[in-house]
Motif scaffolding. Structure first.
Motif, PDB file in Angstrom:
ATOM      1  N   GLU A  34     -28.311  24.427  30.497  1.00  0.00           N
ATOM      2  CA  GLU A  34     -27.649  25.216  31.607  1.00  0.00           C
ATOM      3  C   GLU A  34     -28.570  26.345  31.958  1.00  0.00           C
ATOM      4  O   GLU A  34     -28.612  26.789  33.219  1.00  0.00           O
ATOM      5  CB  GLU A  34     -26.223  25.800  31.171  1.00  0.00           C
ATOM      6  CG  GLU A  34     -25.618  26.573  32.627  1.00  0.00           C
ATOM      7  CD  GLU A  34     -24.366  27.045  32.162  1.00  0.00           C
ATOM      8  OE1 GLU A  34     -24.042  28.029  33.155  1.00  0.00           O
ATOM      9  OE2 GLU A  34     -23.721  26.917  30.954  1.00  0.00           O
ATOM     10  N   THR A  35     -29.191  27.044  31.001  1.00  0.00           N
ATOM     11  CA  THR A  35     -29.957  28.149  31.493  1.00  0.00           C
ATOM     12  C   THR A  35     -31.214  27.707  32.205  1.00  0.00           C
ATOM     13  O   THR A  35     -31.732  28.216  33.258  1.00  0.00           O
ATOM     14  CB  THR A  35     -30.188  28.795  30.246  1.00  0.00           C
ATOM     15  OG1 THR A  35     -29.265  29.422  29.857  1.00  0.00           O
ATOM     16  CG2 THR A  35     -31.381  30.093  30.374  1.00  0.00           C
ATOM     17  N   CYS A 101     -25.484  32.505  40.953  1.00  0.00           N
ATOM     18  CA  CYS A 101     -24.333  32.728  41.294  1.00  0.00           C
ATOM     19  C   CYS A 101     -23.773  32.141  42.608  1.00  0.00           C
ATOM     20  O   CYS A 101     -23.648  32.908  43.743  1.00  0.00           O
ATOM     21  CB  CYS A 101     -23.605  34.091  41.080  1.00  0.00           C
ATOM     22  SG  CYS A 101     -22.095  34.375  41.273  1.00  0.00           S
ATOM     23  N   CYS A 136     -20.062  34.450  36.682  1.00  0.00           N
ATOM     24  CA  CYS A 136     -20.576  33.444  37.338  1.00  0.00           C
ATOM     25  C   CYS A 136     -21.342  32.302  35.949  1.00  0.00           C
ATOM     26  O   CYS A 136     -20.823  31.184  36.048  1.00  0.00           O
ATOM     27  CB  CYS A 136     -21.893  33.623  38.344  1.00  0.00           C
ATOM     28  SG  CYS A 136     -21.520  34.527  39.360  1.00  0.00           S
ATOM     29  N   ARG A 137     -21.888  32.882  34.943  1.00  0.00           N
ATOM     30  CA  ARG A 137     -22.383  32.105  33.861  1.00  0.00           C
ATOM     31  C   ARG A 137     -23.017  33.092  32.973  1.00  0.00           C
ATOM     32  O   ARG A 137     -23.341  34.313  33.046  1.00  0.00           O
ATOM     33  CB  ARG A 137     -23.593  31.109  34.507  1.00  0.00           C
ATOM     34  CG  ARG A 137     -24.582  31.801  35.197  1.00  0.00           C
ATOM     35  CD  ARG A 137     -25.845  30.776  35.669  1.00  0.00           C
ATOM     36  NE  ARG A 137     -25.364  30.293  36.811  1.00  0.00           N
ATOM     37  CZ  ARG A 137     -25.387  28.948  37.272  1.00  0.00           C
ATOM     38  NH1 ARG A 137     -25.717  28.017  36.118  1.00  0.00           N
ATOM     39  NH2 ARG A 137     -25.068  28.460  38.253  1.00  0.00           N
TER      40      ARG A 137
END
Length: 167
Positions: A34-35, A101, A136-137
């Motif tokens: 994901e990163t 985001c 957002c994350r």
């Protein structure tokens, strides 16, 4: 008689300490898929001073996009041990907010201490179209290394804005 001399000496030490702030560039690799997808590798330009650190810029290492960061603790509280930074809305800032985001126009990033040899977690926060903010994350990074600054005069850090990445 000694008290004024001591106070003057301490004042000069604080002023001189601030003037000796140093700039460092610490680089991080993504720790998970994901990163890697959202941010890739990043490099932070940090001003290390007598009373701690201030992150000045964030660079997406692979995309060559750079955004200025400014402390934003007055905008919203951050968790203990974290510092909240606003992503400045100039140059590549809006593109970084859009990538980290989607749907947000304004973004913030909460960072723990950015340190040599330590992995890093970042929480990205964005504004919501209807008002307010949302998480957002979370980005997880593995420490990669330090980029050495060129020898000679360091870029000015007390001018009109944060310095450019020198390399």
């Amino acid at each position: 008689m000694r008290r004024p001399v001591l106070v003057a000496g301490l004042s000069l030490a604080v002023i001189a300490g601030g003037a000796r702030a140093s700039l460092r560039q610490l680089s991080f690799d993504p720790a998970n898929a994901e990163t890697k997808s959202a941010a890739g590798g990043v490099t932070f330009l940090i001003e290390q001073g007598m009373f701690g650190q201030k992150v000045l810029k964030m660079r997406a290492t692979e995309a060559k996009a750079t955004a200025d960061l400014r402390p934003a603790n007055h905008d919203a509280p951050a968790a203990p041990g974290w510092t909240l930074y606003a992503i400045v809305e100039k140059d590549d800032g809006p593109a970084l907010v859009a990538a980290l985001c989607p749907g947000s126009r304004h973004g913030w990033i909460a960072l723990g201490r950015v340190a040599y040899g330590a992995d890093l977690q970042a929480v990205v926060i964005g504004d919501s179209p209807g008002g307010g903010t949302h998480r957002c994350r979370t980005l997880d990074f593995i420490f990669h290394g330090e980029w050495r600054l060129p020898a000679g005069a360091a870029p000015t850090i007390y001018g009109e804005g944060p310095p450019d990445f020198p390399n």
